[in-house]
Design an enzyme around this catalytic site. Structure first.
Site, PDB file in Angstrom:
ATOM      1  N   TYR D 125       1.400  -3.737  -3.054  1.00  0.00           N
ATOM      2  CA  TYR D 125       0.584  -4.350  -2.000  1.00  0.00           C
ATOM      3  C   TYR D 125      -0.682  -4.898  -2.674  1.00  0.00           C
ATOM      4  O   TYR D 125      -1.538  -4.139  -3.105  1.00  0.00           O
ATOM      5  CB  TYR D 125       0.244  -3.279  -0.959  1.00  0.00           C
ATOM      6  CG  TYR D 125      -0.541  -3.705   0.257  1.00  0.00           C
ATOM      7  CD1 TYR D 125      -0.879  -5.036   0.509  1.00  0.00           C
ATOM      8  CD2 TYR D 125      -0.959  -2.758   1.186  1.00  0.00           C
ATOM      9  CE1 TYR D 125      -1.590  -5.395   1.635  1.00  0.00           C
ATOM     10  CE2 TYR D 125      -1.672  -3.108   2.329  1.00  0.00           C
ATOM     11  CZ  TYR D 125      -1.989  -4.432   2.546  1.00  0.00           C
ATOM     12  OH  TYR D 125      -2.701  -4.790   3.671  1.00  0.00           O
ATOM     13  N   LYS D 153       3.957  -7.137  -1.253  1.00  0.00           N
ATOM     14  CA  LYS D 153       3.266  -7.776  -0.140  1.00  0.00           C
ATOM     15  C   LYS D 153       1.959  -8.304  -0.685  1.00  0.00           C
ATOM     16  O   LYS D 153       1.131  -7.535  -1.193  1.00  0.00           O
ATOM     17  CB  LYS D 153       2.992  -6.774   0.990  1.00  0.00           C
ATOM     18  CG  LYS D 153       2.220  -7.432   2.129  1.00  0.00           C
ATOM     19  CD  LYS D 153       1.710  -6.477   3.174  1.00  0.00           C
ATOM     20  CE  LYS D 153       0.785  -7.248   4.116  1.00  0.00           C
ATOM     21  NZ  LYS D 153       0.007  -6.361   4.993  1.00  0.00           N
TER      22      LYS D 153
END
Lengths: 294, 294, 294, 294
Positions: D125, D153
């Protein structure tokens, strides 16, 4: 020294002459023109040359004049250095080029080339908030060995860095280590720093000179007393803007109220509005009552 | 105080006990556990509770224990504060939550709620390099009025900020203003600061205590002498890493060589490699020769 | 367009002429000189004027020439704008002054004054990594209403910002919204952006023109194919430096190997060393094999 | 998914159940709890565990649940991962530890250890605005080879970075590359991205699902139409705060007005005041008139 301006492109010549006399009367040890407080990056080259010449003429050898030549184009910096030399200045000050991101190796190379070609000795100028790069301790140590690099003005506000530079170069007392922010000038000198280049001295030069001597003489009581006034200047004059900023605007507005020079701040910075200017005027009473002017 | 660790999840209990004794013998005025140097954010809550309890038990009322409760979740901070109170700690220290960006109004509100609910008095902890937010002077002034907020630890390294806080709160001597970076502890105390919370005191506590007293007594010659050693510690131990970092790794490696506690650094930070560890060992000779240990 | 240089202060005139012809042959829609890729801030004013004049003379009305006038001193920017107008340029591009920190109100005021006085229409240039300030969406909206401000070049790389500007100004199609980083040019045009100002077009102009047209025509298969080459250029040419940087050095080294112009990079940036240059040479084979030149 | 809260320490259970049903009805392909929009760092571990369990129970295998385990203490992250596995979640998402500054080597090592020990597959992330570190392209490439690391992400907003990751990993389609900011979701998918994790889908899930499918199908007209609504959501809901911030506050206030769940925002972030809340209410009419709800 601030740059007294009638408007963005016109020097307040009489103001500049009064300011130089004010500083000399205040017993400062030198004058630094065209630094950050001098708004150099906002000024045309014509104005910058005029400021150099007027200041050198007015001071007329009574004290050293040091000239900021910071520019992103090395050849423009050198033109200013040559102009400074011809005008009778003693040294130049250069912050790193501030557009492109650089690494420390490029910074070393930049300063070495500049110092090789400068007709006047060079002070490094550490100003990371404006230039986006910190002149690392190691870079200062390398550059201190260059015969034409004679010192550092550190305006980072970082006392850890400043003390590390002092310690690393203490065997080389000819390398001058000066501090920018006046709020830490006394502690910097107490720890061995060689002096301050402080914007507030435009207003009250003798106050800053006295604080410097108190710190030099390790007179801690005197330091505490005078430091209190310095912090009041910071609180009342530099933080008077409505939106956080305002050091330069406050300083120049105060100089106008003190009758020393025009208070105009060059674009792109905005001038204070009426409310802010009024606040400066009121705050100045605090200092006038204490007989600081001069 | 560092957190002595056998591995990421296991406290070096005997090392912790030796370290507490080492600090008390070195005449420190208090112990701060679970700060940045204590690697608190990297430790599980179980480990943090263990560190609090072991330190309080070992010090056993001989000096105050202050506990870092910094966390992004206010309720987790409060759980630690309650644990600290039950274990016999004297106060807690909290840096701002450090994930979400906040404004100063949110910061004021955060600290007010925390102080309202904390069973122990609270120190603010300014650490902008790690938390992304500076506790502004104005915010400190507002929070200083809260009856359960008793001081500030400033680790910004910014002497302009530190001196501004000192000046703004000088009428309120009960509000303690402590400085984090040891390289500026002496100048901070000379200017009126109330003390230092310095990582190097894990190694050589009496050196830092002596420097504090020298600064408190305005003994500038003694300050200059001891400051020189502090700067050598900074240069030789904290800057020994191959890639710039390494304060914590250097400090813990040194503590291992001094026989005080395990040198393990918790993930995500890496431990020093052999070359770096060897460098620490060599540098320690410099200090051993000068009889600093203890 | 890069600035072909024989050394820091001497334009590679023949290289510049070849480069202009190369670009026109590659069917670009305009030439932007003295931007970041043009190293404008590192160049003396004499050199900048020469670049403007040579480019306008060589292109001779065959396509619009747009001139970067970014400077910290507004009057120097205006002198360049006047020079550009006299030389036959079509528009100017100005990034915010990049020394002093400004707020958005100062930025609005700065651009309004600049546009009032500029003899040529003005493009805003958002380049926060270099100027330390983002031209906020609201500021763009205010300035878009000025009759002499005709567009924005956004080099932030921030697609959220870029799409917000596109959306906010979609009722005003005369306001040109161009993207700097070529790695996002295709997606920017797919989303409604008006074009790209991409450094890689110095090497392979027709590739970038083809990608632009593919995106304009929503030909997603063609976009995917050509985007792959753009990313290879980014990976092989711009990231070839040993220490992370190297976009400009890689680009200019490639132009030298392609026989277009001198590869000299102006101080303060360093030129590539032999190892890095060799890497560029090898990587160029990849593109030559695919017949990209031209 | 936001975390519906009655107050800082109490989950709005019925709101959470309604929200899960609302999302499933809106045809989302998965649910991500305890991310930045889920305010995970501000929540106690008890609350986080409750959110995991309630979401898994309510969704009951109808779609994958992905759980944010970001924490500065690796062992706390792993406890959450184990809890997630036991509750029936499909994968976990971890941003870098965000207190200590790290280098890329430490980041690689951190993720490798985490993935070695996580019972569920791990998404990287990237959230540099909150964590102070960018997961470099090279680091992503190294970590993509770990069998238990299955995707990224990216919430940087940086399209250059995103496209570089897409290009570098295009030979490995099993590595999922998702984009955070919804304002660039369509362009990210048009360029080959695998999807979005978008906060606005809490309000209008089917709008985001439709935009995703339009981009996947290269239906550029449909993309342009739906993108316009996404940008209006951004403009009207996320930018409604008086002081610049307000994405989360706007989103949660809207969810309350839509009758989906409580609008409470966890400390340290402040809740909107009445004026701001009213603005959200008014702006929601725009979307209600267009029948977006659901």
């Amino acid at each position: 020294m601030v740059t007294p301006l009638l408007d963005d492109d016109q020097v307040d010549k009489q103001g500049l002459e009064r300011l130089v006399e004010h500083l000399i009367k205040g017993r400062v040890h030198g004058i630094f023109v065209l630094g950050t407080t001098g708004e150099a990056p906002s000024l045309s080259y014509t104005v910058r040359q005029e400021v150099i010449q007027l200041t050198c003429n007015q001071s007329n050898g009574r004290l050293p004049v040091v000239v900021g030549i910071t520019d992103c184009a090395p050849s423009e910096s050198l033109k200013l250095a040559e102009w400074a030399a011809q005008s009778g200045a003693s040294a130049v000050v250069a912050a790193p080029p501030y557009y492109f991101g650089m690494d420390q190796a490029e910074l070393v190379s930049y300063y070495q080339k500049l110092a090789d070609r400068s007709p006047l000795p060079v002070y490094l100028y550490n100003m990371p908030s404006h230039t986006k790069i910190n002149i690392s301790l190691q870079t200062v140590q390398i550059l201190a060995q260059h015969p034409n690099i004679i010192g550092l003005k550190d305006s980072s506000g970082n006392a850890v860095y400043f003390n590390a530079v002092l310690h690393a170069l203490k065997e080389d007392p000819s390398f001058g280590i000066l501090v920018g922010p006046e709020e830490m000038m006394a502690s910097a000198v107490l720890m061995g720093g060689h002096g301050g280049v402080n914007g507030g001295a435009n207003m009250f030069p003798s106050l800053y000179v006295d604080l410097y001597h108190a710190a030099l003489n390790k007179d801690c009581d005197k330091v505490a007393e005078l430091q209190g006034y310095i912090m009041e200047i910071s609180r009342r004059i530099y933080c008077a803007g409505n939106n956080g900023g305002g050091y330069l605007q406050g300083l120049k507005a105060a100089l106008a109220f003190l009758g020393i020079c025009s208070g105009h701040v060059a674009s792109p910075l905005r001038n204070f509005n009426d409310e802010e200017t009024t606040r400066i005027k009121e705050h100045l009473c605090y200092f006038k009552e204490r007989n600081f002017v001069g």
